[in-house]
Design a protein around this motif. Structure first.
Motif, short mmCIF file in Angstrom:
data_model
loop_
_atom_site.label_atom_id
_atom_site.label_comp_id
_atom_site.label_asym_id
_atom_site.label_seq_id
_atom_site.Cartn_x
_atom_site.Cartn_y
_atom_site.Cartn_z
N TYR A 128 35.12 37.81 43.96
CA TYR A 128 35.44 37.09 42.73
C TYR A 128 34.31 37.22 41.71
N CYS A 129 33.55 38.31 41.78
CA CYS A 129 32.38 38.42 40.91
C CYS A 129 32.75 38.49 39.43
N GLY A 130 33.92 39.05 39.13
CA GLY A 130 34.38 39.09 37.74
C GLY A 130 33.73 40.15 36.88
N SER A 131 32.91 41.02 37.47
CA SER A 131 32.25 42.05 36.67
C SER A 131 33.23 43.20 36.41
N PRO A 132 33.00 43.98 35.34
CA PRO A 132 33.88 45.13 35.06
C PRO A 132 33.93 46.13 36.21
N GLU A 133 32.85 46.14 37.04
CA GLU A 133 32.79 47.09 38.16
C GLU A 133 33.41 46.54 39.44
N CYS A 134 33.99 45.35 39.37
CA CYS A 134 34.49 44.69 40.59
C CYS A 134 35.47 45.57 41.36
N LYS A 135 35.21 45.68 42.67
CA LYS A 135 36.04 46.50 43.55
C LYS A 135 37.17 45.70 44.19
N GLY A 136 37.18 44.38 43.97
CA GLY A 136 38.24 43.55 44.52
C GLY A 136 37.91 42.96 45.87
N VAL A 137 37.06 43.66 46.65
CA VAL A 137 36.62 43.18 47.95
C VAL A 137 35.11 43.37 48.06
N ILE A 138 34.51 42.59 48.97
CA ILE A 138 33.06 42.70 49.16
C ILE A 138 32.78 43.72 50.26
N ARG A 175 19.84 31.71 49.84
CA ARG A 175 21.08 31.91 50.59
C ARG A 175 22.32 31.70 49.72
N PHE A 176 22.16 31.02 48.59
CA PHE A 176 23.29 30.73 47.72
C PHE A 176 23.53 31.80 46.66
N ILE A 177 22.69 32.84 46.65
CA ILE A 177 22.90 33.92 45.67
C ILE A 177 24.18 34.68 46.04
N ASN A 178 25.06 34.81 45.08
CA ASN A 178 26.35 35.46 45.32
C ASN A 178 26.29 36.97 45.14
N HIS A 179 27.27 37.62 45.76
CA HIS A 179 27.45 39.07 45.62
C HIS A 179 28.06 39.37 44.25
N SER A 180 27.72 40.54 43.73
CA SER A 180 28.39 41.07 42.54
C SER A 180 28.45 42.58 42.66
N CYS A 181 29.56 43.15 42.21
CA CYS A 181 29.70 44.61 42.18
C CYS A 181 28.93 45.20 41.00
#
Length: 225
Positions: free
Chosen positions: A210-220, A155-161
């Protein structure tokens, strides 16, 4: 960290599994001789195991490879070594404690399995209680896993783009199970992430990413049309 009850299997809440006897006992056609064959031939990643191809685990009673079968990762709880960490603005997260190759099973996502109607009720209750972080996961057939009060550390695994893992739906002994699998090689110490593929209702406030990846869309997620 909000207190939750740790569980080692899904808890059915006024729902039943959708499995049939047929789904529980499909034998594959794999053959394995431990003295001459490569280990992966026993229903492994590069084998022709029909069950693995359709994301169904083998039945230990009917699999021709018997105890050598490699397609029973959910049943044997063959989880990767991980730990819960402070992930800054994202809250908590999950970190790999070993190098993980592509295709590796990280762990199962578990919690209470509820109906879609019960899910909507709980969502309203949690909102009234000021619970900001939701741990819901749809598994189809009008069922949802709710890991808010009962669940495991998945449950603690975070989202990333730009995630390093992917969510997969597997059939195990006639029941739908959700697992986290490595999508690209993960180094020890790296945070484990996957794409939530979240759909928010049109007009609702988007959750900042807040994933910080180059592909980050800014929102989940994306707005549901």
């Amino acid at each position: 960290m909000r207190q939750f009850e740790s569980v080692d299997k899904n808890v059915l809440v006024r729902v039943t599994t959708d499995g049939t006897k047929h789904e529980e006992s499909i034998p594959c056609h794999c053959r394995y001789n431990p003295e001459t064959d490569p280990r992966s031939q026993a229903c492994g990643e590069n084998s022709d195991c029909i069950n693995r191809l359709v994301q169904m685990e083998c039945n230990p009673l009917t699999c021709p490879c018997g105890s050598h079968c490699l397609n029973r990762r959910f049943q044997k709880r063959q989880y990767a070594k991980v730990r819960v960490i402070d992930a800054g603005r994202k809250g908590f997260g999950l970190q790999a404690l070993e190098d993980l190759d592509t295709g590796r099973f990280v762990m199962e996502y578990m919690g209470e399995i509820v109906s879609s109607g019960e899910f909507r009720k709980r969502a309203r209750v949690y909102q009234s209680e000021g619970i900001q972080h939701h741990y819901f996961m749809s598994i189809g057939n009008n069922k949802v896993i709710d890991a808010t009060r009962k669940g495991c550390i998945a449950r603690f695994i975070n989202h990333s783009c730009g995630p390093n893992c992917v969510l997969q739906k597997w059939m195990v002994a006639g029941a739908i199970r959700m697992g986290i699998f490595v999508e690209r090689p993960i180094k020890r110490g790296e945070e484990i992430t996957f794409d939530y593929k979240f759909e928010r209702l049109a007009g609702s406030e988007p959750q900042l990413c807040y994933c910080g990846s180059p592909e980050c869309k800014g929102v989940i997620g994306v707005a549901k049309e």
